[in-house]
Write an enzyme that holds these catalytic residues in place. Sequence first.
Site, short mmCIF file in Angstrom:
data_model
loop_
_atom_site.label_atom_id
_atom_site.label_comp_id
_atom_site.label_asym_id
_atom_site.label_seq_id
_atom_site.Cartn_x
_atom_site.Cartn_y
_atom_site.Cartn_z
CG ASP A 4 44.86 47.83 36.93
OD1 ASP A 4 44.84 47.95 38.17
OD2 ASP A 4 44.82 46.73 36.36
CD GLN A 56 42.85 42.15 37.55
OE1 GLN A 56 42.54 41.93 38.73
NE2 GLN A 56 43.40 43.29 37.16
CB CYS A 102 45.66 28.17 56.14
SG CYS A 102 46.23 28.68 54.50
CB CYS A 118 44.84 45.87 43.87
SG CYS A 118 46.47 46.65 43.86
CB CYS A 168 40.83 31.99 54.06
SG CYS A 168 40.79 31.33 52.38
#
Length: 401
Positions: free
Chosen positions: A333, A240, A58, A359, A61
């Site tokens: 941001d 978030q 997958c 990010c 992750c």
Amino acid sequence: MTDTDPDIIIRIAAKGDGITADGRHAALTAPGDRLLADGTTIAGPHRVAPPCVHFPTCGGCELQHVNELSLADFITGRVVGALAGQGVVAQTVLPPHISPPMTRRRASLRAARAGKTITIGFAEAGSHTLIDLQMCDVLDPRLFALLAPLRGLLRLILPDKRAAHVRMSLIDQGVDLLLEGVKVEGLAADEGLGDFARTHGLARLTIDEGDGPQTRWEPEAATVTFGGVPVAFPPFSFLQATPDGEAALVAMVRDAMPETGAVADLFCGLGTFALALGAGRPVYAAEGARDVVLALKLAGQRAQRRMVADHRDLFRRPLTPEELNRFAAVVIDPPRAGAREQVMQLAQSNVPVIAYVSCNPASFARDAVHLLAGGYRLDQVRPVGQFRWSTHVEMVGIFRR
């Protein structure tokens, strides 16, 4: 075994592969593993058993095989390495915040149909092939619990050999579900939508058949709350990734703010920082997305906040130094690409404190160069790993004059 042993994995690179002391890369290795000549490895002290049966196939992750210490080192290293690549040094690097398992409150999955078989999940790494999720140690259980019944619903509304997007968010009222690329035809499909929403207590069910989102179920207005203020939530708007990650970011920003004075929140979204910081001070909030900034404006008015919500494209029309100098602090941001146009104006301003939430450590570092050249110092940074076990890292940097 030493760190100079050429066969030992000494760190994890930005894309998740391990690197030996002599520069060789090996996928799915952990610091301390030994890389043998034939490409196989001997597990070291930082290798752990992945908790999910779908790992590593997958693509959700990349790092379930490393222990907590190595995960923390990787998250910090991503930030420090990006800064070093631009010649930027932070005076203090705080320990990283890492979200616990099963706390992700926002997810975008793919669904596909082949005959009567419905597959829902993330794509395999480097592929369009979907993994049919039977478990997930990342998603909040309330989101994962919808996947099995969704397979039944999609048999009614997803044409054969077609794919759809399944976008889920946890908001104040529960799960907000947006289904894109489906086709609702006939009474059975229409009734199936209502039955599904009622049975599973959805906060809202929205369908997009290709001509824009249409809300099919919303028993009460969908909202998300920041700083005690509920804000109308457009379907699958930005949040978030985890509540604890949001709290860590907000705490870092709040601690950097001066006690008094007006604050600007640039690229404010729905008001994560504007509302958290604005309970007792004036706030100017700017955002380029019209529906989002309108929701924030109405929420601020209802809560009687001293807040101006401005629909403004900060890439094409950044705040000038003269506008910025009215503020005691600025929060920024931006999207992943950074905010070079706005940062160049900030570098020429006299704003005492800039809290930069990012990010993307690489774009943060590039923007930091301009702020440092303008006379700021990078006082603190904190890495944040909201996307647990992934190579996606967030951060907050505090700049001061």
